[in-house]
Design a protein around this motif. Structure first.
Motif, mmCIF file in Angstrom:
data_model
loop_
_atom_site.group_PDB
_atom_site.id
_atom_site.type_symbol
_atom_site.label_atom_id
_atom_site.label_comp_id
_atom_site.label_asym_id
_atom_site.label_seq_id
_atom_site.Cartn_x
_atom_site.Cartn_y
_atom_site.Cartn_z
ATOM 1 N N ARG A 1 0.841 -1.210 0.000
ATOM 2 C CA ARG A 1 0.000 0.000 0.000
ATOM 3 C C ARG A 1 0.872 1.254 0.000
ATOM 4 N NH1 ARG A 1 -2.198 3.388 3.731
ATOM 5 N NH2 ARG A 1 -1.299 2.228 5.446
ATOM 6 N N LEU A 2 1.943 1.250 0.794
ATOM 7 C CA LEU A 2 2.859 2.399 0.803
ATOM 8 C C LEU A 2 3.420 2.657 -0.593
ATOM 9 C CD1 LEU A 2 4.989 1.858 4.038
ATOM 10 C CD2 LEU A 2 3.303 3.664 3.629
ATOM 11 N N PHE A 3 3.849 1.599 -1.247
ATOM 12 C CA PHE A 3 4.436 1.728 -2.574
ATOM 13 C C PHE A 3 3.401 2.240 -3.585
ATOM 14 C CE2 PHE A 3 6.400 -0.566 -6.392
ATOM 15 C CZ PHE A 3 7.278 0.468 -6.646
ATOM 16 N N LYS A 4 2.191 1.689 -3.545
ATOM 17 C CA LYS A 4 1.139 2.096 -4.473
ATOM 18 C C LYS A 4 0.810 3.582 -4.307
ATOM 19 C CE LYS A 4 -3.286 1.347 -3.777
ATOM 20 N NZ LYS A 4 -4.515 0.645 -3.465
ATOM 21 N N HIS A 5 0.652 4.030 -3.067
ATOM 22 C CA HIS A 5 0.322 5.436 -2.822
ATOM 23 C C HIS A 5 1.499 6.356 -3.145
ATOM 24 C CE1 HIS A 5 -3.720 5.009 -1.239
ATOM 25 N NE2 HIS A 5 -3.302 3.915 -0.610
ATOM 26 N N TRP A 6 2.728 5.884 -2.898
ATOM 27 C CA TRP A 6 3.903 6.691 -3.236
ATOM 28 C C TRP A 6 3.956 6.923 -4.750
ATOM 29 C CZ3 TRP A 6 7.000 9.897 -0.908
ATOM 30 C CH2 TRP A 6 8.214 10.253 -1.499
ATOM 31 N N LYS A 7 3.697 5.877 -5.534
ATOM 32 C CA LYS A 7 3.678 6.027 -6.999
ATOM 33 C C LYS A 7 2.591 7.021 -7.420
ATOM 34 C CE LYS A 7 3.212 1.633 -7.969
ATOM 35 N NZ LYS A 7 3.102 0.341 -8.666
ATOM 36 N N ARG A 8 1.402 6.887 -6.848
ATOM 37 C CA ARG A 8 0.295 7.784 -7.194
ATOM 38 C C ARG A 8 0.617 9.231 -6.837
ATOM 39 N NH1 ARG A 8 -4.376 7.476 -3.264
ATOM 40 N NH2 ARG A 8 -2.888 8.821 -2.236
ATOM 41 N N ASP A 9 1.139 9.433 -5.623
ATOM 42 C CA ASP A 9 1.402 10.796 -5.160
ATOM 43 C C ASP A 9 2.576 11.448 -5.877
ATOM 44 O OD1 ASP A 9 -0.758 10.509 -3.499
ATOM 45 O OD2 ASP A 9 0.413 10.461 -1.634
ATOM 46 N N THR A 10 3.612 10.680 -6.218
ATOM 47 C CA THR A 10 4.711 11.295 -6.965
ATOM 48 C C THR A 10 4.243 11.705 -8.355
ATOM 49 O OG1 THR A 10 5.543 9.115 -7.627
ATOM 50 C CG2 THR A 10 6.596 10.168 -5.730
ATOM 51 N N SER A 11 3.379 10.918 -8.944
ATOM 52 C CA SER A 11 2.814 11.289 -10.244
ATOM 53 C C SER A 11 2.017 12.592 -10.116
ATOM 54 C CB SER A 11 1.920 10.162 -10.763
ATOM 55 O OG SER A 11 1.312 10.535 -11.971
ATOM 56 N N ALA A 12 1.218 12.696 -9.062
ATOM 57 C CA ALA A 12 0.438 13.924 -8.836
ATOM 58 C C ALA A 12 1.366 15.116 -8.584
ATOM 59 C CB ALA A 12 -0.511 13.733 -7.662
ATOM 60 N N TYR A 13 2.464 14.895 -7.897
ATOM 61 C CA TYR A 13 3.426 15.969 -7.638
ATOM 62 C C TYR A 13 4.036 16.470 -8.944
ATOM 63 C CZ TYR A 13 7.677 18.328 -6.130
ATOM 64 O OH TYR A 13 8.683 19.245 -5.958
ATOM 65 N N PHE A 14 4.433 15.548 -9.815
ATOM 66 C CA PHE A 14 5.028 15.939 -11.085
ATOM 67 C C PHE A 14 4.039 16.690 -11.983
ATOM 68 C CE2 PHE A 14 8.051 12.173 -10.530
ATOM 69 C CZ PHE A 14 9.052 12.971 -10.010
ATOM 70 N N LYS A 15 2.752 16.468 -11.761
ATOM 71 C CA LYS A 15 1.712 17.157 -12.551
ATOM 72 C C LYS A 15 1.205 18.416 -11.845
ATOM 73 C CE LYS A 15 0.244 12.811 -14.603
ATOM 74 N NZ LYS A 15 -0.793 11.762 -14.596
ATOM 75 N N ASP A 16 1.884 18.819 -10.786
ATOM 76 C CA ASP A 16 1.511 20.013 -9.999
ATOM 77 C C ASP A 16 0.124 19.909 -9.371
ATOM 78 O OD1 ASP A 16 3.921 21.262 -10.342
ATOM 79 O OD2 ASP A 16 3.233 22.576 -11.956
ATOM 80 N N LYS A 17 -0.304 18.708 -9.057
ATOM 81 C CA LYS A 17 -1.599 18.527 -8.387
ATOM 82 C C LYS A 17 -1.459 18.594 -6.876
ATOM 83 C CE LYS A 17 -3.727 15.906 -12.093
ATOM 84 N NZ LYS A 17 -4.363 14.651 -12.484
#
Length: 154
Positions: free
Chosen positions: A95-111
């Protein structure tokens, strides 16, 4: 609060390095936990089965004392608790890994901001009481199994 596109190239590189390091760390934790769970479950189940069958074979199934049955039950409960503990650890790391991937993607998109990315990861990484109850319960079951086993020998 800074978004990815608004930071300096130097800070961007530092954060990318951190993201990659964290990604690798979480991946390794997920992989190691899964491997350990499989190994542990096989060894514990095989060892417990061999020990119990040896004991039953040595004294005869008709001569088994109630303490020996309680001992066996405790060891089985311990094995089950260890299995649940390892499964919980694996799912938590996953779960940590899945959310880390999701959140880093959102960070790179300025979300989301860097601060949000980091603080949400910290919140998710927190342990709960079950992380302690399961393994300590398994240890308590082991001690009880040993005590009952010893009592069966008296």
């Amino acid at each position: 609060m800074e978004y990815y596109s608004k930071i300096t190239p130097e800070l961007r590189k530092a954060r990318l390095d951190y993201i990659n390091q964290r990604w690798g760390q979480l991946y390794e934790l997920e992989k190691e936990t899964a491997q350990d769970a499989i190994k542990m479950l096989f060894l514990v189940n095989a060892g417990g089965a061999v020990a119990n069958l040896s004991f039953i074979g040595a004294i005869g199934s008709s001569s088994i004392d109630d303490f020996a049955k309680y001992s066996l039950a405790c060891f089985l409960v311990g094995i089950i608790l260890v299995g649940f503990s390892k499964a919980k650890q694996f799912h938590h790391m996953s779960r940590l890994f899945k959310h880390w991937k999701r959140d880093t993607s959102a960070y790179f998109k300025d979300k989301i901001t860097w601060e949000s990315l980091d603080s949400e990861d910290d919140k998710r990484a927190a342990e709960d009481i079950v992380d302690y109850v399961l393994p300590y319960g398994a240890f308590a079951a082991f001690l009880a199994g040993c005590a009952y086993g010893f009592s069966a020998l008296l």
